[in-house]
Design a protein around this motif. Structure first.
Motif, PDB file in Angstrom:
ATOM      1  N   ASN A 167       0.840  -1.191   0.000  1.00 61.67           N
ATOM      2  CA  ASN A 167       0.000   0.000   0.000  1.00 61.67           C
ATOM      3  C   ASN A 167       0.878   1.245   0.000  1.00 61.67           C
ATOM      4  O   ASN A 167       1.799   1.359   0.813  1.00 61.67           O
ATOM      5  CB  ASN A 167      -0.909  -0.014   1.237  1.00 61.67           C
ATOM      6  CG  ASN A 167      -2.067   0.948   1.128  1.00 61.67           C
ATOM      7  OD1 ASN A 167      -1.894   2.099   0.733  1.00 61.67           O
ATOM      8  ND2 ASN A 167      -3.262   0.488   1.486  1.00 61.67           N
ATOM      9  N   ASN A 168       0.587   2.185  -0.900  1.00 60.69           N
ATOM     10  CA  ASN A 168       1.358   3.433  -0.947  1.00 60.69           C
ATOM     11  C   ASN A 168       1.317   4.198   0.368  1.00 60.69           C
ATOM     12  O   ASN A 168       2.143   5.081   0.606  1.00 60.69           O
ATOM     13  CB  ASN A 168       0.824   4.345  -2.056  1.00 60.69           C
ATOM     14  CG  ASN A 168       1.136   3.837  -3.441  1.00 60.69           C
ATOM     15  OD1 ASN A 168       1.344   2.642  -3.634  1.00 60.69           O
ATOM     16  ND2 ASN A 168       1.162   4.738  -4.414  1.00 60.69           N
ATOM     17  N   ALA A 169       0.350   3.863   1.233  1.00 59.82           N
ATOM     18  CA  ALA A 169       0.249   4.529   2.533  1.00 59.82           C
ATOM     19  C   ALA A 169       1.489   4.293   3.387  1.00 59.82           C
ATOM     20  O   ALA A 169       1.724   5.019   4.357  1.00 59.82           O
ATOM     21  CB  ALA A 169      -0.994   4.050   3.276  1.00 59.82           C
ATOM     22  N   PHE A 170       2.295   3.299   3.039  1.00 58.15           N
ATOM     23  CA  PHE A 170       3.565   3.095   3.733  1.00 58.15           C
ATOM     24  C   PHE A 170       4.619   4.104   3.288  1.00 58.15           C
ATOM     25  O   PHE A 170       5.652   4.245   3.941  1.00 58.15           O
ATOM     26  CB  PHE A 170       4.103   1.680   3.471  1.00 58.15           C
ATOM     27  CG  PHE A 170       3.349   0.593   4.176  1.00 58.15           C
ATOM     28  CD1 PHE A 170       3.212   0.601   5.549  1.00 58.15           C
ATOM     29  CD2 PHE A 170       2.782  -0.449   3.464  1.00 58.15           C
ATOM     30  CE1 PHE A 170       2.520  -0.408   6.207  1.00 58.15           C
ATOM     31  CE2 PHE A 170       2.089  -1.464   4.104  1.00 58.15           C
ATOM     32  CZ  PHE A 170       1.958  -1.442   5.478  1.00 58.15           C
ATOM     33  N   ILE A 171       4.379   4.783   2.178  1.00 61.24           N
ATOM     34  CA  ILE A 171       5.397   5.648   1.587  1.00 61.24           C
ATOM     35  C   ILE A 171       5.089   7.134   1.745  1.00 61.24           C
ATOM     36  O   ILE A 171       5.860   7.889   2.345  1.00 61.24           O
ATOM     37  CB  ILE A 171       5.583   5.321   0.087  1.00 61.24           C
ATOM     38  CG1 ILE A 171       6.011   3.860  -0.106  1.00 61.24           C
ATOM     39  CG2 ILE A 171       6.600   6.277  -0.540  1.00 61.24           C
ATOM     40  CD1 ILE A 171       7.368   3.506   0.436  1.00 61.24           C
ATOM     41  N   PHE A 172       3.952   7.591   1.189  1.00 61.89           N
ATOM     42  CA  PHE A 172       3.775   9.037   1.033  1.00 61.89           C
ATOM     43  C   PHE A 172       3.651   9.820   2.339  1.00 61.89           C
ATOM     44  O   PHE A 172       4.120  10.963   2.401  1.00 61.89           O
ATOM     45  CB  PHE A 172       2.626   9.358   0.064  1.00 61.89           C
ATOM     46  CG  PHE A 172       1.252   8.908   0.479  1.00 61.89           C
ATOM     47  CD1 PHE A 172       0.503   9.635   1.392  1.00 61.89           C
ATOM     48  CD2 PHE A 172       0.676   7.777  -0.079  1.00 61.89           C
ATOM     49  CE1 PHE A 172      -0.773   9.234   1.754  1.00 61.89           C
ATOM     50  CE2 PHE A 172      -0.600   7.364   0.271  1.00 61.89           C
ATOM     51  CZ  PHE A 172      -1.329   8.098   1.198  1.00 61.89           C
ATOM     52  N   PRO A 173       3.064   9.272   3.432  1.00 62.17           N
ATOM     53  CA  PRO A 173       3.050  10.079   4.665  1.00 62.17           C
ATOM     54  C   PRO A 173       4.456  10.385   5.180  1.00 62.17           C
ATOM     55  O   PRO A 173       4.753  11.523   5.577  1.00 62.17           O
ATOM     56  CB  PRO A 173       2.266   9.196   5.642  1.00 62.17           C
ATOM     57  CG  PRO A 173       1.414   8.322   4.780  1.00 62.17           C
ATOM     58  CD  PRO A 173       2.275   8.030   3.595  1.00 62.17           C
ATOM     59  N   GLY A 174       5.328   9.380   5.166  1.00 61.89           N
ATOM     60  CA  GLY A 174       6.698   9.590   5.635  1.00 61.89           C
ATOM     61  C   GLY A 174       7.503  10.502   4.731  1.00 61.89           C
ATOM     62  O   GLY A 174       8.347  11.278   5.200  1.00 61.89           O
ATOM     63  N   ILE A 175       7.258  10.414   3.418  1.00 62.98           N
ATOM     64  CA  ILE A 175       7.922  11.333   2.483  1.00 62.98           C
ATOM     65  C   ILE A 175       7.586  12.773   2.869  1.00 62.98           C
ATOM     66  O   ILE A 175       8.472  13.636   2.984  1.00 62.98           O
ATOM     67  CB  ILE A 175       7.476  11.058   1.035  1.00 62.98           C
ATOM     68  CG1 ILE A 175       7.998   9.705   0.529  1.00 62.98           C
ATOM     69  CG2 ILE A 175       7.928  12.196   0.109  1.00 62.98           C
ATOM     70  CD1 ILE A 175       9.460   9.663   0.182  1.00 62.98           C
ATOM     71  N   ALA A 176       6.303  13.043   3.073  1.00 65.29           N
ATOM     72  CA  ALA A 176       5.870  14.406   3.396  1.00 65.29           C
ATOM     73  C   ALA A 176       6.477  14.892   4.705  1.00 65.29           C
ATOM     74  O   ALA A 176       7.014  16.006   4.781  1.00 65.29           O
ATOM     75  CB  ALA A 176       4.345  14.459   3.468  1.00 65.29           C
TER      76      ALA A 176
END
Length: 578
Positions: free
Chosen positions: A468-477
């Motif tokens: 799930n992309n939810a593992f990526i984009f919150p931490g990127i931000a």
């Protein structure tokens, strides 16, 4: 204006510590950030002129969550549950997020995929309350003035869509903003970016969906889509306005069509701090699964050969990320490209057929691969055999790509193949689910895309992980915000992928799990944020954090402290009536 009703007060880490309230009575209770419903204390009720407007009993947040859970469970179907949660957010943002946080694995399927697809399609018919901004040719010249109305909310992340490539549904017109709303809820859940710092934006350049244009209830701009110079000029006007008002905020592009997604991202990446999650987020989550699989297989990344079905934003995004990783590991781009094969609608992407600019780096030349001359470009098992494929990735295709014959061929190339069916699983067939369960039992490593009921059952009962992309984009931000990064580079997504993979325990790897459990999303975001922030420092992209008095000064320990302290939690804040 809402700026006349309240003002946020921040601590030294940029986290909200209290809300200064200028409103009273119904005005105070109607504001989603102020409203506590039955949790208003007796003192708050008196000072905000709410006395007698609520029942005398005070119900705390925990009890409110339990009550809300019962109401959600009593709804007839997922779209009704979605409507309830969105309506709750419109009334009481803190309670809505506390509810979601109480069971993130269950509620993420309601606020985002797969339910969000239905919300997009029914946007106009079930419209209740406006959220976010809708720019269209009639108001785009006033974009800067409109954005300034939100300055009091200290916007830190905006999710922006042109509504053209929605979740495999295509052109959905004005309904695309529902995806932005759902995605920003995940930014809040994962990264702890408070809901008042989030802004969903629709760039309504029209629609070519004739059903919407003919629907008298359609709420979007009722014209065919802008294209060419008109389209780019529209996007450019928005970018300049956003840069002028929120120069330090992150703009995440969402659900653009492949034809424009790459162009828009590349054209404006130097003007605003931005990335495209469909391209880079998808690439990173696939890379995370592959990094984990290499630990299980005890093989090298550079020894793998990848076949990707889907040449849109997701497929090419994955291909670009894989190429970057292989180059980082010592290959030239030319060598790396020999490991990555992409299948489009008309078959394997090759130099023998015309293709869009973003596919060309992965087009295979029959002079280099002579077997292409004799091969049917749509024959997946034959491509797997001739190219020595060890990793099978699908962003579309379903049974056409993941079938028995293809899997039998890949098993000849490696003892433990990795297959990643990353397409939307709204209508996953029973046959494919049965095959995936069987392949998992045979020791094949599997990571699936976003959830549906049939896949959920498989993930609980077998060693299958959700990518799930939810593992990526919150931490990127979060990593970008705390580090003050001046731009977002591909390096950020590679370190993010490694950070996600490193969150998987040895026991989970032994069970064949290649992604963390979804309920660890907040912990994963914290790890990703630190990796991204330190990457920004290493690459010379870090600047002072504009949102915090406390400055990490490039120190990893201080950066970790800022990440931890800046994150908002869904708990009621003190209210100071004025």
């Amino acid at each position: 204006m809402s700026s006349d009703l309240y003002r946020f007060k921040y601590d030294e880490y940029g986290n909200t510590k209290e809300i200064i309230v200028y409103a009273s009575g119904d005005s105070a209770r109607s504001c989603r950030y102020i409203n506590k419903g039955t949790a208003f204390s007796e003192d708050e009720r008196k000072k905000l002129a709410l006395d007698a407007t609520l029942p005398p009993g005070v119900r705390g947040l925990f009890d409110q969550i339990q009550s809300s859970q019962k109401k959600v469970n009593g709804k007839a179907d997922d779209i009704e549950k979605y409507i309830f949660i969105r309506a709750l957010f419109n009334r009481n943002a803190t309670l809505a997020h506390a509810l979601i946080n109480s069971d993130i694995e269950s509620y993420i399927k309601l606020i985002y995929t797969p339910t969000i697809g239905l919300a997009v399609q029914q946007y106009s018919s079930m419209f209740r309350q406006a959220n976010g901004l809708h720019f269209y040719p009639g108001n785009i010249d006033s974009a800067e003035d409109i954005l300034r109305r939100f300055s009091h909310r200290d916007i830190r992340v905006a999710v922006v869509t042109d509504n053209h490539g929605i979740l495999g549904l295509g052109d959905q017109g004005a309904g695309g903003i529902a995806v932005c709303l759902g995605k920003l809820m995940i930014y809040t859940q994962g990264a702890g970016i408070a809901p008042w710092h989030c802004l969903p934006i629709s760039l309504d350049v029209g629609t070519n969906n004739e059903e919407l244009l003919a629907d008298k209830h359609y709420l979007g701009w009722r014209q065919h889509r802008l294209k060419g110079e008109q389209y780019l000029s529209f996007i450019g006007r928005f970018v300049r306005a956003f840069r002028n008002v929120f120069p330090n905020a992150l703009c995440q592009w969402e659900d653009f069509s492949p034809a424009t997604a790459f162009s828009v991202h590349d054209a404006f990446r130097d003007e605003i701090i931005s990335f495209n999650d469909d391209i880079q987020g998808m690439g990173a989550v696939a890379a995370a699964a592959i990094f984990s699989a290499m630990k299980v297989k005890k093989e090298k990344f550079t020894d793998q050969y990848f076949l990707i079905h889907g040449s849109g934003t997701g497929g090419i995004g994955i291909a670009r990320t894989l190429m970057s990783i292989l180059v980082d590991l010592g290959m030239s781009e030319k060598q790396a490209a020999k490991h990555i094969f992409v299948v489009a609608r008309d078959g394997l992407v090759s130099t023998e057929r015309e293709c869009q600019f973003y596919k060309k780096p992965f087009a295979k030349d029959p002079k280099v691969f002579p077997w292409l001359k004799e091969l049917d470009p749509t024959n997946i098992p034959a491509i797997i055999r001739e190219a020595g494929i060890t990793v099978l990735i699908g962003t579309t295709g379903h049974e056409f790509f993941f079938n028995e014959e293809a899997i039998n061929e890949i098993k000849k190339n490696t003892k433990r193949p990795l297959i990643l069916p990353l397409f939307q699983h709204v209508s996953t067939s029973a046959k494919l689910c049965q095959n995936i369960a069987k392949w998992s039992d045979e020791g094949i490593l599997i990571g699936t895309g976003n959830p549906c009921a049939t896949m959920d059952a498989l993930e609980r009962s077998t060693g299958i992980s959700q990518c799930n992309n939810a593992f990526i984009f919150p931490g990127i931000a979060l990593g970008v915000l705390v580090s003050g990064a001046s731009e977002i580079t591909q390096d950020f997504f590679i370190v993010a992928a490694k950070a996600v993979s490193d969150m998987i325990t040895d026991e989970q790897l032994q069970d064949g799990r290649i992604m963390p459990p979804l309920d660890s999303m907040r912990a994963v975001a914290k790890s990703v944020a630190l990796a991204v922030a330190m990457c920004a420092v290493e690459k010379g992209l870090s600047r002072p954090c504009i949102y915090s008095d406390f400055q990490p000064n490039g120190d990893e320990t201080r950066m970790a402290k800022l990440i931890d302290r800046m994150r908002w939690k869904p708990e009621y804040l003190p209210l100071t009536p004025m």
